[in-house]
Each structure stands twice: as C-alpha cells, then as structure tokens.
Design a protein around this motif. Structure first.
Motif, PDB file in Angstrom:
ATOM      1  N   LEU A   1      38.542  33.970  51.261  1.00 26.69           N
ATOM      2  CA  LEU A   1      38.298  34.897  52.269  1.00 26.69           C
ATOM      3  C   LEU A   1      39.781  35.315  52.702  1.00 26.69           C
ATOM      4  O   LEU A   1      40.061  36.460  52.777  1.00 26.69           O
ATOM      5  N   ARG A   2      40.785  34.407  52.531  1.00 31.22           N
ATOM      6  CA  ARG A   2      42.095  35.072  52.894  1.00 31.22           C
ATOM      7  C   ARG A   2      42.647  35.964  51.743  1.00 31.22           C
ATOM      8  O   ARG A   2      43.215  37.039  51.946  1.00 31.22           O
ATOM      9  N   ALA A   3      42.190  35.548  50.446  1.00 30.02           N
ATOM     10  CA  ALA A   3      42.595  36.416  49.284  1.00 30.02           C
ATOM     11  C   ALA A   3      41.753  37.569  49.484  1.00 30.02           C
ATOM     12  O   ALA A   3      42.454  38.857  49.173  1.00 30.02           O
ATOM     13  N   LEU A   4      40.678  37.688  49.888  1.00 30.46           N
ATOM     14  CA  LEU A   4      39.713  38.933  49.931  1.00 30.46           C
ATOM     15  C   LEU A   4      40.216  39.856  50.901  1.00 30.46           C
ATOM     16  O   LEU A   4      40.296  41.008  50.850  1.00 30.46           O
ATOM     17  N   GLN A   5      40.751  39.127  52.193  1.00 30.36           N
ATOM     18  CA  GLN A   5      41.269  40.073  53.303  1.00 30.36           C
ATOM     19  C   GLN A   5      42.423  40.425  53.158  1.00 30.36           C
ATOM     20  O   GLN A   5      42.913  41.418  54.037  1.00 30.36           O
ATOM     21  N   ALA A   6      43.301  40.238  51.929  1.00 28.22           N
ATOM     22  CA  ALA A   6      44.529  40.711  51.842  1.00 28.22           C
ATOM     23  C   ALA A   6      44.240  42.252  50.946  1.00 28.22           C
ATOM     24  O   ALA A   6      45.395  42.758  50.534  1.00 28.22           O
ATOM     25  N   CYS A   7      42.974  42.480  50.569  1.00 28.80           N
ATOM     26  CA  CYS A   7      42.917  43.476  49.649  1.00 28.80           C
ATOM     27  C   CYS A   7      42.922  44.753  50.743  1.00 28.80           C
ATOM     28  O   CYS A   7      42.614  44.758  51.985  1.00 28.80           O
ATOM     29  N   GLU A   8      42.760  45.792  50.086  1.00 26.87           N
ATOM     30  CA  GLU A   8      42.515  47.331  50.616  1.00 26.87           C
ATOM     31  C   GLU A   8      41.072  47.550  50.696  1.00 26.87           C
ATOM     32  O   GLU A   8      40.378  47.324  49.598  1.00 26.87           O
ATOM     33  N   PRO A   9      40.389  48.297  51.609  1.00 26.98           N
ATOM     34  CA  PRO A   9      41.149  48.837  52.767  1.00 26.98           C
ATOM     35  C   PRO A   9      41.250  47.563  53.705  1.00 26.98           C
ATOM     36  O   PRO A   9      40.737  46.664  53.945  1.00 26.98           O
ATOM     37  N   ALA A  10      42.246  47.983  54.661  1.00 26.37           N
ATOM     38  CA  ALA A  10      42.558  46.806  55.877  1.00 26.37           C
ATOM     39  C   ALA A  10      41.369  46.622  56.598  1.00 26.37           C
ATOM     40  O   ALA A  10      40.286  47.558  56.948  1.00 26.37           O
ATOM     41  N   GLY A  11      41.080  45.394  56.858  1.00 28.02           N
ATOM     42  CA  GLY A  11      39.711  44.849  57.625  1.00 28.02           C
ATOM     43  C   GLY A  11      38.650  44.459  56.622  1.00 28.02           C
ATOM     44  O   GLY A  11      37.677  43.884  57.182  1.00 28.02           O
TER      45      GLY A  11
ATOM     46  N   GLU B   1      37.878  41.007  64.759  1.00 34.33           N
ATOM     47  CA  GLU B   1      38.883  40.464  63.521  1.00 34.33           C
ATOM     48  C   GLU B   1      39.262  41.743  62.621  1.00 34.33           C
ATOM     49  O   GLU B   1      40.217  41.761  61.967  1.00 34.33           O
ATOM     50  N   CYS B   2      38.059  42.830  62.489  1.00 36.64           N
ATOM     51  CA  CYS B   2      38.513  43.948  61.726  1.00 36.64           C
ATOM     52  C   CYS B   2      39.658  44.635  62.411  1.00 36.64           C
ATOM     53  O   CYS B   2      40.590  44.955  61.618  1.00 36.64           O
ATOM     54  N   LEU B   3      39.779  44.913  63.606  1.00 32.92           N
ATOM     55  CA  LEU B   3      40.728  45.480  64.291  1.00 32.92           C
ATOM     56  C   LEU B   3      42.267  44.780  64.090  1.00 32.92           C
ATOM     57  O   LEU B   3      43.253  45.303  63.843  1.00 32.92           O
ATOM     58  N   HIS B   4      41.923  43.303  63.934  1.00 33.65           N
ATOM     59  CA  HIS B   4      43.373  42.504  64.059  1.00 33.65           C
ATOM     60  C   HIS B   4      43.882  42.479  62.549  1.00 33.65           C
ATOM     61  O   HIS B   4      45.015  42.991  62.310  1.00 33.65           O
TER      62      HIS B   4
END
Length: 428
Positions: free
Chosen positions: A130-140, A148-151
């Motif tokens: 999940l950390r790897a996925l959340q490092a992708c674009e688009p942010a969120g 979490e999306c806004l963070h």
C-alpha cells in the motif's frame, strides 16, 4: 574439512496469492464486458478451452443513464509507475494486487486486515504494498478514507507528516477563516496560514478525478428479475451476457497421454472454476436481493430498503471484500431497465416510519429541486424543511452532501443560471 549431509528446517515468508486465487478474484470483479474480453483472449491462446461468446445485447441495453459505468482506465498507468520503483518482488506483487482492489474513484474500500485474513497474506507485506501504491500519482490514490486522501495530497504538496496532520485537525477553523484561533493552534504567522488555506482549497475529495476516467462503457446485466405468476420474485443469472467455456476433452486426453502443456491445462481449469464460482456468488446475491429489496422491485427507488454490503456479507457468510468485488460493475435487468447492483446498498436515515434508505432520500431530493419554481431555487435549509415535513430526519450538511453528490449546484448558482437563461431568452 569434511562434508556431511544435514537436514535444516527454515521458516520462509512467501506470497500466498496463488495463480488460481488471482484468477478467482479477478474474474469475480470483472463486468460482463470485461469478462467476455478476458475469456476470449485466454481461449485464443489456450488449446484446452472451447469458447462460445455471449449473445449480442438486446437493442434497449445501454440506453438509460443508470447503465453507464466508467471503464477502468488508470490501473495500467499505476502498474507502470510501480514498475519504475524497483520494488522487492513480494512488495510489487502485493501492490499490483491492491491496484485491482481499487474503486473507480481510486479509493481502497477494504481494510488490509480483512485482506490479510481472507488471503492468508502477512499484514506487513500488504502495508508495504500500500505504501508503494500510495507513492504513485495521482496523490491520494489508495486512500481508505477521505481524511487519508487529503493527508496524502498535502504530503504530495510538500507538507511534512506532522504539518499535514495538524492542518487537517483544524479544517473547521480554516473553513471559518478563524485566523486568531489558527495562529494560536498552529503557531504560524497570518501569511503562512493563508497559504495553508489556499493549499486546502486545491485538494480534491476523490483520488481519481473524473477527467482521468477512461471512456464510459455500457453495462450489461449479470442478473435478471422475473415476476412469477404467483406474485413472487426470482432473480436469475442472465446467461446471454456470459461466455460459455468448457474443456476440450480430446486435448485433455492428449495431455494425459503425452504430458502436453500441463500449465495451460491448469490455467484452463482455474478459469472455468472461477467462472462457476462467480456465477454461484451472483446467484446468491440475486436471491438475497429478491428477499430483501422486494419493495424496490414493486415501487422503484422510493421503496429502497436501507442495507449495506456488510449486511449482505454477514447474511451470505462471505467476506466483505468478496461482496465488494461481486457488486462492482454488475447490473440487474428489472423489466427491461438496468440498475447497477451498487444502488441497492446505502446507509439508513431516520424517518417517521422507520429507517429510510439514503438512496431513496437522494432521489426525493432531486425531485424537489427539479420541481422548484423557476428563478426561485430552494435553499438547502428549505430542502431540509420539506424533507422533515415528509418524515425524514436529515441535517442541512447531509442535504448539501447529497446535492453535491448528485452534481446539483447550490441555490445561489442555480439562481444565477436561471437569471442568465431568462436574459438569453429576452435578449437582455
């Protein structure tokens, strides 16, 4: 030095997501159109499969608004981004799996703990993915909640972890422009606070904007409502929408005699088993809907009974993520009109005669706005009063949320639009 044989026991962690399980999960999530395309591709390259495509859709299919659903258009871009991260193979596999679990708006609506339990995968491995996925674009992307999306978006815009957390903790203050309170809470000068407010205004409530969605595709029914002569309802699989697939017995016999392509035979059997399980799961959901949403089939959306995917999962004794996959992209044919299965699941709102489904309230809200006097739009407060008078206990902020979800502008904007239309009609 002498060499002697020795037996060692080693405990190794491995990804338990087998090819068969991957196939089952992927097939369950596919819409009929996606399934037909995937089955055709596999049958073309697998000599063990005999394939008959689904029947052509009826002329009326795809003609109503409820039948339009966004195609999955951002997944491959995410996979390309992951391929550039030089991830460990296990982490890459976990992240790739999580991409398939994303909703059309980019949210992940199943918890990692649920996936860990369901798939017998280490929780730490899913967290890495999940950390790897959340490092992708688009942010969120991959967020599980709106905060979490806004963070994630604030972090992508340059705020540190603590600054992003503190900023979101004082959203109300930023909304009120309460600069003295914000200065005291965040220890920032006024220019920095105003810059932070501008940053908040640039955030989006959905990770994947609609402009990134692939071209729309028409839904086809997976299920069909039948009204029996005795007044009962049956919901049956729509066989015409599904491809027929079975093994070529002659090729199986050859494989048994000659040891020909065992991996292809295993793939063929896994796909057929996945199709059968998909059909069984959807049939069980159909039976549940016939029992629990009978008023909807009699009265339309106003008869929607409040229920959630969690209720369905509990009643069928299935994992919540299984229900999420089974509902995604699926539709039911009700008297010639297609309804996405997602419409049958909504939270409850307190009503005079018991709980009322949020979906029914949204429909009534749209009707009230559609019937408002020309040039005299109803404010959110007026809409609250009207719904309260009809026995629906609802707050103004909930009305505003539902109105925005229906893509209906505020009363002030509607008033300006009506005035502009009058000016165009009179030439002023």
């Amino acid at each position: 030095m002498s060499l002697t044989p020795r037996l060692d026991l080693q405990l190794k962690q491995r990804l338990a997501l087998t090819p068969q399980l991957r196939t089952r999960l992927a097939v369950l999530r596919m819409s009929p159109l996606e399934l037909a395309e995937e089955v055709a591709r596999e049958a073309a390259r697998n000599p063990f499969l005999l394939h008959s495509p689904p029947a052509a859709p009826a002329p009326s299919d795809g003609m109503v608004a409820e039948q339009i659903a966004p195609a999955l258009g951002f997944h491959e871009d995410l996979r390309l981004q992951l391929s550039r991260q030089d991830l460990p193979p296990k982490t890459a596999a976990a992240a790739d799996f999580l991409i398939g679990e994303l909703r059309d708006d980019g949210f992940l609506d199943v918890t990692l703990a649920e996936l860990s339990t369901e798939l017998a995968l280490p929780l730490a491995l899913l967290e890495d993915g999940l950390r790897a996925l959340q490092a992708c674009e688009p942010a969120g992307i991959g967020a599980r909640t709106l905060p979490e999306c806004l963070h994630l978006q604030l972090r992508a815009k340059g705020l540190g972890e603590e600054d992003a957390t503190q900023t979101l903790a004082h959203l109300d203050g930023f909304g009120r422009r309460d600069w003295p309170a914000l200065r005291k809470a965040l220890s920032l000068p006024l220019p920095a606070l105003k810059a932070r407010a501008t940053l908040l205004q640039s955030l989006t409530p959905r990770p994947v904007p609609e402009t990134m969605a692939a071209p729309a595709q028409h839904l086809r029914a997976d299920l069909r409502l039948e009204r029996n002569s005795d007044g009962t309802l049956s919901i049956l699989p729509e066989r015409r929408a599904h491809p027929a697939l079975h093994l070529d017995r002659a090729m199986v016999a050859r494989a048994s005699d000659d040891g020909f392509a065992p991996e292809l035979l295993e793939r063929a059997r896994a796909l057929i088993a996945a199709l059968e399980q998909r059909g069984q799961t959807l049939s069980r959901i159909g039976d549940w809907l016939a029992l629990n949403q009978a008023r909807f089939f009699a009265e339309g959306p106003k008869g929607l009974t409040p229920c959630t995917r969690g209720d369905l999962a509990a009643d069928l004794q299935l994992h919540p993520s299984t229900i999420s996959r089974a509902v995604s992209g699926k539709a039911i044919d009700v008297d010639g009109r297609l309804w996405p299965l997602s419409v049958f699941f909504s939270s409850a709102i307190k009503g005079a005669d018991g709980p009322v489904a949020a979906g029914a309230v949204k429909k009534r809200l749209a009707e009230l706005i559609a019937g408002e006097p020309a040039g005299q739009p109803l404010s959110d407060e007026s809409l609250v009063e009207k719904l309260n008078a009809e026995g629906v206990d609802i707050a103004r902020r909930t009305v505003a949320k539902y109105r925005q979800g229906l893509r209906i502008p505020s009363s002030a904007v509607r008033r300006r639009l009506a005035k502009a239309r009058r000016g165009a009609d009179t030439g002023e």
